[in-house]
Design an enzyme around this catalytic site. Structure first.
Site, PDB file in Angstrom:
ATOM      1  CB  SER A 206     -78.786  52.519  43.584  1.00 53.46           C
ATOM      2  OG  SER A 206     -79.947  52.768  43.577  1.00 53.46           O
TER       3      SER A 206
ATOM      4  CE1 TYR B  40     -78.045  55.476  38.880  1.00 53.47           C
ATOM      5  CE2 TYR B  40     -79.999  54.533  39.931  1.00 53.47           C
ATOM      6  CZ  TYR B  40     -78.551  55.002  40.176  1.00 53.47           C
ATOM      7  OH  TYR B  40     -78.100  55.233  41.379  1.00 53.47           O
TER       8      TYR B  40
ATOM      9  CE  LYS C 296     -74.624  53.881  40.108  1.00 52.74           C
ATOM     10  NZ  LYS C 296     -73.529  54.317  40.772  1.00 52.74           N
TER      11      LYS C 296
HETATM   12  P1  NAD Z   1     -74.849  63.484  41.843  1.00 55.98           P
HETATM   13  O1  NAD Z   1     -75.127  63.560  40.513  1.00 55.98           O
HETATM   14  O2  NAD Z   1     -75.074  64.831  42.733  1.00 55.98           O
HETATM   15  O3  NAD Z   1     -73.200  63.240  42.066  1.00 55.98           O
HETATM   16  C1  NAD Z   1     -72.436  62.549  40.963  1.00 55.98           C
HETATM   17  C2  NAD Z   1     -71.177  63.404  40.758  1.00 55.98           C
HETATM   18  O4  NAD Z   1     -70.665  62.868  39.762  1.00 55.98           O
HETATM   19  C3  NAD Z   1     -71.667  64.775  40.040  1.00 55.98           C
HETATM   20  O5  NAD Z   1     -70.741  65.813  40.608  1.00 55.98           O
HETATM   21  C4  NAD Z   1     -71.352  64.578  38.479  1.00 55.98           C
HETATM   22  O6  NAD Z   1     -70.611  65.686  37.964  1.00 55.98           O
HETATM   23  C5  NAD Z   1     -70.144  63.464  38.683  1.00 55.98           C
HETATM   24  N1  NAD Z   1     -69.817  62.745  37.726  1.00 55.98           N
HETATM   25  C6  NAD Z   1     -70.802  62.104  36.793  1.00 55.98           C
HETATM   26  N2  NAD Z   1     -70.036  61.214  35.868  1.00 55.98           N
HETATM   27  C7  NAD Z   1     -68.970  61.501  35.941  1.00 55.98           C
HETATM   28  C8  NAD Z   1     -67.613  61.144  35.090  1.00 55.98           C
HETATM   29  N3  NAD Z   1     -67.810  60.390  33.947  1.00 55.98           N
HETATM   30  N4  NAD Z   1     -66.218  61.617  35.462  1.00 55.98           N
HETATM   31  C9  NAD Z   1     -66.485  62.459  36.557  1.00 55.98           C
HETATM   32  N5  NAD Z   1     -67.326  63.004  37.304  1.00 55.98           N
HETATM   33  C10 NAD Z   1     -68.544  62.513  36.863  1.00 55.98           C
HETATM   34  O7  NAD Z   1     -75.374  62.377  42.712  1.00 55.98           O
HETATM   35  P2  NAD Z   1     -75.234  61.619  44.066  1.00 55.98           P
HETATM   36  O8  NAD Z   1     -76.898  62.002  44.372  1.00 55.98           O
HETATM   37  O9  NAD Z   1     -74.732  62.494  44.599  1.00 55.98           O
HETATM   38  O10 NAD Z   1     -75.158  60.215  43.970  1.00 55.98           O
HETATM   39  C11 NAD Z   1     -73.822  59.787  43.916  1.00 55.98           C
HETATM   40  C12 NAD Z   1     -73.751  58.271  43.932  1.00 55.98           C
HETATM   41  O11 NAD Z   1     -74.704  57.746  44.434  1.00 55.98           O
HETATM   42  C13 NAD Z   1     -74.293  57.907  42.234  1.00 55.98           C
HETATM   43  O12 NAD Z   1     -73.341  56.871  41.864  1.00 55.98           O
HETATM   44  C14 NAD Z   1     -75.425  57.579  42.422  1.00 55.98           C
HETATM   45  O13 NAD Z   1     -75.826  56.560  41.316  1.00 55.98           O
HETATM   46  C15 NAD Z   1     -75.647  56.678  43.673  1.00 55.98           C
HETATM   47  N6  NAD Z   1     -77.078  56.626  44.430  1.00 55.98           N
HETATM   48  C16 NAD Z   1     -77.653  58.134  44.756  1.00 55.98           C
HETATM   49  C17 NAD Z   1     -79.003  57.822  45.302  1.00 55.98           C
HETATM   50  C18 NAD Z   1     -79.691  59.277  45.295  1.00 55.98           C
HETATM   51  O14 NAD Z   1     -80.780  59.031  45.550  1.00 55.98           O
HETATM   52  N7  NAD Z   1     -79.172  60.312  45.139  1.00 55.98           N
HETATM   53  C19 NAD Z   1     -79.293  56.809  45.622  1.00 55.98           C
HETATM   54  C20 NAD Z   1     -78.534  55.574  45.632  1.00 55.98           C
HETATM   55  C21 NAD Z   1     -77.395  55.668  44.967  1.00 55.98           C
HETATM   56  C1  WQD Z   2     -89.807  58.804  45.986  1.00 55.45           C
HETATM   57  C2  WQD Z   2     -91.431  58.786  46.085  1.00 55.45           C
HETATM   58  C3  WQD Z   2     -92.562  58.630  43.831  1.00 55.45           C
HETATM   59  C4  WQD Z   2     -91.613  62.939  42.918  1.00 55.45           C
HETATM   60  C5  WQD Z   2     -84.844  57.286  43.211  1.00 55.45           C
HETATM   61  C6  WQD Z   2     -84.155  56.523  42.084  1.00 55.45           C
HETATM   62  C7  WQD Z   2     -83.667  55.269  42.831  1.00 55.45           C
HETATM   63  C8  WQD Z   2     -82.531  55.803  43.859  1.00 55.45           C
HETATM   64  C9  WQD Z   2     -83.235  56.654  44.949  1.00 55.45           C
HETATM   65  C10 WQD Z   2     -80.458  56.518  42.868  1.00 55.45           C
HETATM   66  C11 WQD Z   2     -91.945  57.913  45.076  1.00 55.45           C
HETATM   67  C12 WQD Z   2     -92.966  60.049  44.725  1.00 55.45           C
HETATM   68  C13 WQD Z   2     -91.810  61.698  43.548  1.00 55.45           C
HETATM   69  C14 WQD Z   2     -92.832  63.693  42.684  1.00 55.45           C
HETATM   70  C15 WQD Z   2     -93.817  61.816  43.995  1.00 55.45           C
HETATM   71  N1  WQD Z   2     -81.513  56.862  43.429  1.00 55.45           N
HETATM   72  N2  WQD Z   2     -92.780  61.251  43.946  1.00 55.45           N
HETATM   73  N3  WQD Z   2     -93.957  63.297  43.434  1.00 55.45           N
HETATM   74  O1  WQD Z   2     -87.802  57.036  42.736  1.00 55.45           O
HETATM   75  O2  WQD Z   2     -87.878  56.134  45.037  1.00 55.45           O
HETATM   76  O3  WQD Z   2     -85.783  56.483  43.970  1.00 55.45           O
HETATM   77  O4  WQD Z   2     -83.934  57.836  44.187  1.00 55.45           O
HETATM   78  O5  WQD Z   2     -80.045  55.198  43.036  1.00 55.45           O
HETATM   79  O6  WQD Z   2     -82.777  54.690  41.769  1.00 55.45           O
HETATM   80  O7  WQD Z   2     -84.999  56.031  41.419  1.00 55.45           O
HETATM   81  O8  WQD Z   2     -87.253  58.362  44.496  1.00 55.45           O
HETATM   82  O9  WQD Z   2     -87.712  60.858  45.394  1.00 55.45           O
HETATM   83  O10 WQD Z   2     -88.250  60.242  42.745  1.00 55.45           O
HETATM   84  O11 WQD Z   2     -89.585  59.432  44.594  1.00 55.45           O
HETATM   85  O12 WQD Z   2     -95.149  61.685  44.494  1.00 55.45           O
HETATM   86  O13 WQD Z   2     -92.837  64.872  42.002  1.00 55.45           O
HETATM   87  O14 WQD Z   2     -91.872  60.091  45.730  1.00 55.45           O
HETATM   88  O15 WQD Z   2     -93.494  58.378  43.131  1.00 55.45           O
HETATM   89  O16 WQD Z   2     -92.863  57.162  45.589  1.00 55.45           O
HETATM   90  P1  WQD Z   2     -87.491  57.133  44.114  1.00 55.45           P
HETATM   91  P2  WQD Z   2     -88.069  59.875  44.177  1.00 55.45           P
END
Ligand code: NAD
Ligand code: WQD
Length: 345
Positions: free
Chosen positions: A129, A153, A157
């Site tokens: 992330s 979190y 990672k």
């Molecule tokens: P998500 O929560 O939609 O998907 C994660 C999935 O993993 C879910 O289906 C959940 O049920 C499953 N899960 C969690 N813990 C588990 C376990 N112990 N055993 C089996 N299944 C488990 O999240 P996402 O947005 O699809 O994110 C996927 C990955 O990408 C995560 O590792 C997250 O940290 C990373 N990531 C997400 C974002 C984002 O903004 N969505 C950004 C950067 C990184």
């Molecule tokens: C985006 C922007 C908020 C909600 C998150 C995780 C990060 C990564 C990506 C997993 C920010 C603003 C938000 C609202 C707002 N995920 N905002 N009103 O915080 O950039 O990143 O997702 O790895 O770890 O922290 O994403 O969508 O929460 O926010 O104004 O109701 O929108 O302040 O500037 P963020 P976000």
């Protein structure tokens, strides 16, 4: 080394995992999903098969930390490579229950690594992330920028990346690619798959979707006094299908990697920064109505600007996102309209 054919996707029912499964199935991979559905619906798996026009090779509802059950999945399927999405991802929750976050995210990863070693599976693509960068500078971030994660979190990672690097040093066959995604939004163009968070959304796009369909009254814009052009925070939003394709390309590249390489880390983002108000305007264009918002104080822990320098992955793999902000908003809105209750209906 040949290209992997059977891929185990952990967290395959989740937001990014489900889109990646669709892309892999469309490119002739066999896909096995492990998910405990702690943050997803089994219905997402039905939708994946519907879009792909063929079934997943295996669906296993289990927790990654149930090592014996996970090991049986590797016995049952001839897995060539793993894409590891499964993790908790809510920053605020991780501050509230850090032990559970480290246990799930780091413990899930070590359990997976043990199973891979037991079954001689040597290729892994890991979901990292942009949050590992923490308090970023006011410029696009390269993979060489220091990791300064600021919450459990993000630290989980970063810890996983360090564990993976150590294991790569020790286990010379293991090839790991860690992908640091910026802000994935959007949905599959069919409208069948998208982001379906439980409860009131915490992230900006799912929140906007519920304001636009009238279930929430307005978006709270967190902070109007950032040192950015319009005062609101800037992020690098990237279409989830571009991210999904990035994983397939990673699997192709990892197959080419010579054995014994160290873990590699790549940013997946667009390099384009968008402010919250620009996103609100783009989403308003996509849904054909103005989205009401109110300016609020900054959200604790937020940084002014997080934008990727994604040139490394473009140069090395030729991966470049092809979908712009308007398409991200259109696809998110289509999913919302076709699935007002998410996967519940
Ligand atoms: P998500 O929560 O939609 O998907 C994660 C999935 O993993 C879910 O289906 C959940 O049920 C499953 N899960 C969690 N813990 C588990 C376990 N112990 N055993 C089996 N299944 C488990 O999240 P996402 O947005 O699809 O994110 C996927 C990955 O990408 C995560 O590792 C997250 O940290 C990373 N990531 C997400 C974002 C984002 O903004 N969505 C950004 C950067 C990184
Ligand atoms: C985006 C922007 C908020 C909600 C998150 C995780 C990060 C990564 C990506 C997993 C920010 C603003 C938000 C609202 C707002 N995920 N905002 N009103 O915080 O950039 O990143 O997702 O790895 O770890 O922290 O994403 O969508 O929460 O926010 O104004 O109701 O929108 O302040 O500037 P963020 P976000």
């Amino acid at each position: 080394m040949s290209h992997p054919r059977t891929v185990l996707v952990t967290g395959g029912a989740g937001f990014i995992g489900s889109h990646t499964c669709v892309d892999l199935l469309a490119h002739d991979y066999e896909v096995v999903v492990v998910d405990n559905h702690s943050n997803s619906s089994p219905r997402a798996l039905e939708r994946i098969a519907k879009i792909a026009g063929r079934p997943l090779a295996g669906i296993h509802q289990l927790d990654l930390r149930d090592h014996a059950a996970l090991s049986r999945v590797f016995t049952e399927h001839d897995v060539d490579a793993v894409v590891h999405f499964a993790a908790g991802k809510a920053v605020g929750e991780s501050v509230r229950i850090p032990v559970e976050y480290y246990d799930n995210n780091v413990g899930g990863t070590t359990s997976l690594l043990r199973a891979m070693r037991e079954h001689a599976v040597t290729r892994l693509v890991f979901s990292s992330s942009c949050s590992v960068y923490g308090n970023a500078e006011d410029r696009p971030l390269t993979e060489q920028d220091p990791a300064r994660p600021t919450n459990p979190y993000a630290k989980s990672k970063w810890l996983c990346e360090q564990v993976l690097a150590d294991v790569c040093d020790r286990w010379s066959d293991l090839a790991v690619l860690s992908l640091r995604y910026f802000n994935p939004i959007g949905a599959h163009p069919s409208g069948l798959l998208g982001e379906d968070p439980c409860g009131v959304p915490l992230n900006v796009m799912p929140y906007l979707m519920r304001v636009a369909d009238g279930r929430l009254p307005h978006l709270n814009v967190f902070g109007g006094d950032y040192p950015t052009p319009d005062g609101t925070a800037v992020r690098d939003y990237v279409h989830v299908m571009d991210i999904a394709e990035g994983h397939r390309i990673a699997l192709e590249r990892i197959a080419d990697a010579s054995t014994g390489t160290a873990m590699r880390v790549f940013n997946l983002g667009t390099g384009v920064g968008t402010s919250v108000l620009e996103l609100v305007a783009a989403f308003g264009d996509a849904c054909g109505r103005e989205v009401p918002y109110r300016m609020k104080d900054r959200r604790p822990g937020d940084v002014p600007c997080l934008v990727a320098d994604a040139s490394a992955v473009a140069q090395e793999w030729g991966w470049r996102p092809t979908r712009g902000l308007a398409e991200m908003c259109r696809d998110s809105w289509r999913f919302q309209q076709l699935n007002p209750l998410g996967y519940l209906q």
